[in-house]
Design an enzyme around this catalytic site. Structure first.
Site, PDB file in Angstrom:
ATOM      1  N   THR A  55      -7.419  -3.444  -8.072  1.00  0.00           N
ATOM      2  CA  THR A  55      -7.078  -2.450  -7.043  1.00  0.00           C
ATOM      3  C   THR A  55      -7.552  -1.054  -7.433  1.00  0.00           C
ATOM      4  OG1 THR A  55      -5.152  -1.280  -6.146  1.00  0.00           O
ATOM      5  CG2 THR A  55      -4.807  -2.407  -8.191  1.00  0.00           C
ATOM      6  N   ASP A  56      -7.726  -0.201  -6.424  1.00  0.00           N
ATOM      7  CA  ASP A  56      -8.063   1.203  -6.691  1.00  0.00           C
ATOM      8  C   ASP A  56      -6.869   1.966  -7.268  1.00  0.00           C
ATOM      9  OD1 ASP A  56      -6.491   1.337  -4.380  1.00  0.00           O
ATOM     10  OD2 ASP A  56      -7.912   2.536  -3.214  1.00  0.00           O
ATOM     11  N   GLU A  57      -5.664   1.364  -7.174  1.00  0.00           N
ATOM     12  CA  GLU A  57      -4.467   2.101  -7.604  1.00  0.00           C
ATOM     13  C   GLU A  57      -4.445   2.357  -9.110  1.00  0.00           C
ATOM     14  OE1 GLU A  57      -0.848   1.008  -5.614  1.00  0.00           O
ATOM     15  OE2 GLU A  57      -1.940   0.166  -3.923  1.00  0.00           O
ATOM     16  N   TYR A  59       3.422  -1.460 -10.664  1.00  0.00           N
ATOM     17  CA  TYR A  59       2.376  -2.341 -10.130  1.00  0.00           C
ATOM     18  C   TYR A  59       1.005  -1.911 -10.658  1.00  0.00           C
ATOM     19  CZ  TYR A  59      -1.267  -3.916  -6.888  1.00  0.00           C
ATOM     20  OH  TYR A  59      -2.424  -4.438  -6.354  1.00  0.00           O
ATOM     21  N   LYS A  87      -1.598  -3.874 -13.238  1.00  0.00           N
ATOM     22  CA  LYS A  87      -2.974  -4.245 -12.867  1.00  0.00           C
ATOM     23  C   LYS A  87      -3.971  -3.578 -13.833  1.00  0.00           C
ATOM     24  CE  LYS A  87      -4.337  -6.373  -9.840  1.00  0.00           C
ATOM     25  NZ  LYS A  87      -4.581  -7.822  -9.658  1.00  0.00           N
TER      26      LYS A  87
HETATM   27  P1  NAD Z   1      -0.169 -11.288  -2.126  1.00  0.00           P
HETATM   28  O1  NAD Z   1       1.084 -10.745  -2.740  1.00  0.00           O
HETATM   29  O2  NAD Z   1      -0.230 -11.446  -0.641  1.00  0.00           O
HETATM   30  O3  NAD Z   1      -0.487 -12.742  -2.746  1.00  0.00           O
HETATM   31  C1  NAD Z   1      -0.371 -13.003  -4.095  1.00  0.00           C
HETATM   32  C2  NAD Z   1      -0.413 -14.527  -4.284  1.00  0.00           C
HETATM   33  O4  NAD Z   1      -0.332 -14.804  -5.697  1.00  0.00           O
HETATM   34  C3  NAD Z   1       0.742 -15.271  -3.613  1.00  0.00           C
HETATM   35  O5  NAD Z   1       0.267 -16.402  -2.928  1.00  0.00           O
HETATM   36  C4  NAD Z   1       1.638 -15.674  -4.784  1.00  0.00           C
HETATM   37  O6  NAD Z   1       2.347 -16.881  -4.543  1.00  0.00           O
HETATM   38  C5  NAD Z   1       0.622 -15.841  -5.903  1.00  0.00           C
HETATM   39  N1  NAD Z   1       1.204 -15.669  -7.236  1.00  0.00           N
HETATM   40  C6  NAD Z   1       2.033 -14.678  -7.654  1.00  0.00           C
HETATM   41  N2  NAD Z   1       2.349 -14.862  -8.946  1.00  0.00           N
HETATM   42  C7  NAD Z   1       1.679 -15.967  -9.372  1.00  0.00           C
HETATM   43  C8  NAD Z   1       1.574 -16.652 -10.600  1.00  0.00           C
HETATM   44  N3  NAD Z   1       2.242 -16.230 -11.690  1.00  0.00           N
HETATM   45  N4  NAD Z   1       0.781 -17.741 -10.687  1.00  0.00           N
HETATM   46  C9  NAD Z   1       0.116 -18.205  -9.595  1.00  0.00           C
HETATM   47  N5  NAD Z   1       0.193 -17.587  -8.386  1.00  0.00           N
HETATM   48  C10 NAD Z   1       0.953 -16.485  -8.281  1.00  0.00           C
HETATM   49  O7  NAD Z   1      -1.333 -10.378  -2.664  1.00  0.00           O
HETATM   50  P2  NAD Z   1      -2.704  -9.968  -1.968  1.00  0.00           P
HETATM   51  O8  NAD Z   1      -2.489  -8.770  -1.126  1.00  0.00           O
HETATM   52  O9  NAD Z   1      -3.321 -11.165  -1.397  1.00  0.00           O
HETATM   53  O10 NAD Z   1      -3.529  -9.491  -3.250  1.00  0.00           O
HETATM   54  C11 NAD Z   1      -4.374 -10.394  -3.989  1.00  0.00           C
HETATM   55  C12 NAD Z   1      -4.981  -9.657  -5.147  1.00  0.00           C
HETATM   56  O11 NAD Z   1      -5.733  -8.545  -4.667  1.00  0.00           O
HETATM   57  C13 NAD Z   1      -3.955  -9.072  -6.111  1.00  0.00           C
HETATM   58  O12 NAD Z   1      -4.443  -9.248  -7.429  1.00  0.00           O
HETATM   59  C14 NAD Z   1      -3.883  -7.595  -5.756  1.00  0.00           C
HETATM   60  O13 NAD Z   1      -3.560  -6.811  -6.874  1.00  0.00           O
HETATM   61  C15 NAD Z   1      -5.314  -7.351  -5.310  1.00  0.00           C
HETATM   62  N6  NAD Z   1      -5.503  -6.269  -4.329  1.00  0.00           N
HETATM   63  C16 NAD Z   1      -4.743  -6.238  -3.184  1.00  0.00           C
HETATM   64  C17 NAD Z   1      -4.981  -5.240  -2.236  1.00  0.00           C
HETATM   65  C18 NAD Z   1      -4.202  -5.174  -0.934  1.00  0.00           C
HETATM   66  O14 NAD Z   1      -4.375  -4.227  -0.176  1.00  0.00           O
HETATM   67  N7  NAD Z   1      -3.405  -6.179  -0.596  1.00  0.00           N
HETATM   68  C19 NAD Z   1      -5.952  -4.264  -2.477  1.00  0.00           C
HETATM   69  C20 NAD Z   1      -6.701  -4.334  -3.667  1.00  0.00           C
HETATM   70  C21 NAD Z   1      -6.463  -5.345  -4.570  1.00  0.00           C
HETATM   71  P1  TYD Z   2       1.615  -0.293   1.136  1.00  0.00           P
HETATM   72  O1  TYD Z   2       1.185  -1.113   2.310  1.00  0.00           O
HETATM   73  O2  TYD Z   2       2.888  -0.663   0.446  1.00  0.00           O
HETATM   74  O3  TYD Z   2       0.386  -0.241   0.121  1.00  0.00           O
HETATM   75  P2  TYD Z   2       0.188   0.673  -1.231  1.00  0.00           P
HETATM   76  O4  TYD Z   2       1.459   1.314  -1.598  1.00  0.00           O
HETATM   77  O5  TYD Z   2      -0.231  -0.358  -2.204  1.00  0.00           O
HETATM   78  O6  TYD Z   2      -0.875   1.671  -0.872  1.00  0.00           O
HETATM   79  O7  TYD Z   2       1.747   1.198   1.615  1.00  0.00           O
HETATM   80  C1  TYD Z   2       0.661   1.912   2.165  1.00  0.00           C
HETATM   81  C2  TYD Z   2       1.121   3.319   2.372  1.00  0.00           C
HETATM   82  O8  TYD Z   2       2.144   3.334   3.391  1.00  0.00           O
HETATM   83  C3  TYD Z   2       1.758   3.938   1.140  1.00  0.00           C
HETATM   84  O9  TYD Z   2       1.399   5.314   1.065  1.00  0.00           O
HETATM   85  C4  TYD Z   2       3.251   3.795   1.376  1.00  0.00           C
HETATM   86  C5  TYD Z   2       3.361   3.896   2.883  1.00  0.00           C
HETATM   87  N1  TYD Z   2       4.483   3.122   3.492  1.00  0.00           N
HETATM   88  C6  TYD Z   2       5.364   3.752   4.384  1.00  0.00           C
HETATM   89  O10 TYD Z   2       5.228   4.953   4.693  1.00  0.00           O
HETATM   90  N2  TYD Z   2       6.370   3.007   4.937  1.00  0.00           N
HETATM   91  C7  TYD Z   2       6.564   1.699   4.628  1.00  0.00           C
HETATM   92  O11 TYD Z   2       7.529   1.060   5.122  1.00  0.00           O
HETATM   93  C8  TYD Z   2       5.643   1.057   3.715  1.00  0.00           C
HETATM   94  C9  TYD Z   2       5.799  -0.395   3.345  1.00  0.00           C
HETATM   95  C10 TYD Z   2       4.611   1.812   3.179  1.00  0.00           C
END
Ligand code: NAD
Ligand code: TYD
Length: 357
Positions: free
Chosen positions: A133-135, A159, A163
């Site tokens: 992630t960019d975070e 988080y 990561k």
């Molecule tokens: P998500 O929370 O929707 O899904 C995570 C999945 O991992 C779930 O299916 C969960 O059951 C599985 N999981 C959790 N712990 C596990 C373990 N110990 N062993 C096996 N499986 C396990 O997450 P997502 O949004 O699909 O994100 C996927 C990846 O992308 C993550 O690594 C996250 O850090 C990264 N990412 C997400 C975003 C975003 O905007 N969602 C952006 C950048 C990077």
């Molecule tokens: P989120 O979807 O949790 O992603 P991330 O924190 O990983 O960027 O949140 C996106 C942005 O929206 C973040 O600045 C937090 C804000 N947010 C709210 O304002 N209200 C909410 O209920 C949630 C879940 C997030």
């Protein structure tokens, strides 16, 4: 040939598998623990598809991972599995440390042992792709340049810290053991099958249910938003052509403050599902207490992946967010099913606390 994907019952991993098998016949082994965020219903269309093997299990289960690697002999492992929600990491960081750090470490160890035993040509063709992630880069000021791959790591939440630690382990396995790794750092994704604890799906689901739309703090925090299928195409491109040991930032060139995102969602719902009383959904917006340590701005400079690998997002934010809202309107059963007891408990814990502004 086969690939092993972890966490592919979650939001991005499941979208990745669906897109992968729509374009290729290369089989996928999907290792997912099925935490609250994992949902096999997303992959229901693959139930009788011999190209998809689902295994419920933990990336930290070294024995299980070793067995799967030996049995399926994948040419690549893609690590999507993680605990992924910042607010949950603030309430209970332990699972983030276990899965994102310890789990990634155990997975790397199992992969290293498997990779070490491959014949030379398979060894050099093998890839371990780590989805991050960019975070990890921390928070930007309003006028700072966007994150490049060489930006300092300054994670601010449990988080992002977990990561960041996993990214460092992946890097170390390349430099120390020569494992051919690729790391991608992507901005905020949105699209179909997104669990409604994250901003965009939460707003859609709450709006339709007539509930408040909780905006943290002043709503002026900025994120870069990328349609999930663009993230998937970038990962496929990095897997195909990325140079081992390299990091690729992935983003949508689309920075927006949260409050603008919420207004866009409301305007689309006003158009596509107008309320009977003709009022706007935006009347449901409710400012709540800010997230502790809330990062102010993320922005991704995605020029390296465009320059070196020729990848660019296909969707604009306007087209992607419209598709997303349409998907949620067309799939109320999926939403209803993920709103289990565990989901309801989380919403109660999180939003009872934030309401105390
Ligand atoms: P998500 O929370 O929707 O899904 C995570 C999945 O991992 C779930 O299916 C969960 O059951 C599985 N999981 C959790 N712990 C596990 C373990 N110990 N062993 C096996 N499986 C396990 O997450 P997502 O949004 O699909 O994100 C996927 C990846 O992308 C993550 O690594 C996250 O850090 C990264 N990412 C997400 C975003 C975003 O905007 N969602 C952006 C950048 C990077
Ligand atoms: P989120 O979807 O949790 O992603 P991330 O924190 O990983 O960027 O949140 C996106 C942005 O929206 C973040 O600045 C937090 C804000 N947010 C709210 O304002 N209200 C909410 O209920 C949630 C879940 C997030």
């Amino acid at each position: 040939m086969t690939i092993l994907i972890t966490g592919a019952a979650g939001f991005i991993g499941a979208n990745f598998v669906l897109d992968w098998l729509a374009q290729s016949d290369e089989p996928v082994v999907n290792l997912d623990k099925l935490t609250y965020a994992g949902n096999l219903e997303t992959l229901a269309s693959l139930q009788d598809d011999a190209r998809h093997t689902f295994v419920q299990g933990d990336i930290g289960d070294a024995e299980l991972v070793a067995r799967l690697l030996a049995q399926h002999q994948p040419r690549a492992v893609l690590n999507f599995a993680a605990e992924s929600h910042v607010d949950r990491s603030i309430h209970s960081p332990e699972d983030f440390i276990q899965t994102n750090i310890v789990g990634t470490f155990r997975l790397l160890e199992a992969v290293r042992a498997y990779w070490g035993g491959l014949p030379e040509d398979a060894k050099s063709a093998f890839r371990f792709l780590h989805v991050s992630t960019d975070e990890v880069y921390g928070s930007l000021g309003a006028t700072d340049p966007a994150f490049t791959e060489t930006h300092r790591y300054e994670p601010n939440s449990p988080y992002s810290a977990s990561k960041a630690a996993s990214d460092h382990l992946v890097r170390a396995y390349h430099h120390t053991y020569g494992l051919p790794v690729l790391t991608t750092n992507c901005s905020n994704n949105y699209g179909p099958y997104h669990f409604p604890e994250k901003l965009i799906p939460l707003m859609i689901v709450n709006a339709l249910a007539g509930k408040p739309l909780p905006v943290y703090g002043d709503g002026m925090q900025v994120r870069d938003w990328l349609y999930v299928k663009d993230h998937c195409s970038a990962i496929r491109r990095v897997l195909d052509a990325g140079r081992p040991g390299e990091v690729y930032n992935i983003g949508g060139w689309n920075e927006k403050p949260n409050i603008e995102i919420v207004h866009t969602v409301c305007a689309l719902l006003d158009e596509l599902r107008p309320k009977p009383d003709a009022n706007s959904y935006s009347a449901q917006i409710s400012y709540v207490k800010d997230r502790p340590g809330h990062d102010r701005r993320y922005a991704i400079d995605a020029s390296k992946i465009e320059r070196e690998l020729g990848w660019k997002p296909a969707e604009t934010f306007e087209s992607g967010i419209r598709k997303t809202v349409q998907w949620y309107l067309a799939n109320p059963e999926w939403v209803a099913h993920v709103q289990s007891g565990a989901y309801r408990d989380w919403v109660q814990t999180q939003y009872a606390a934030t309401a105390e502004a």
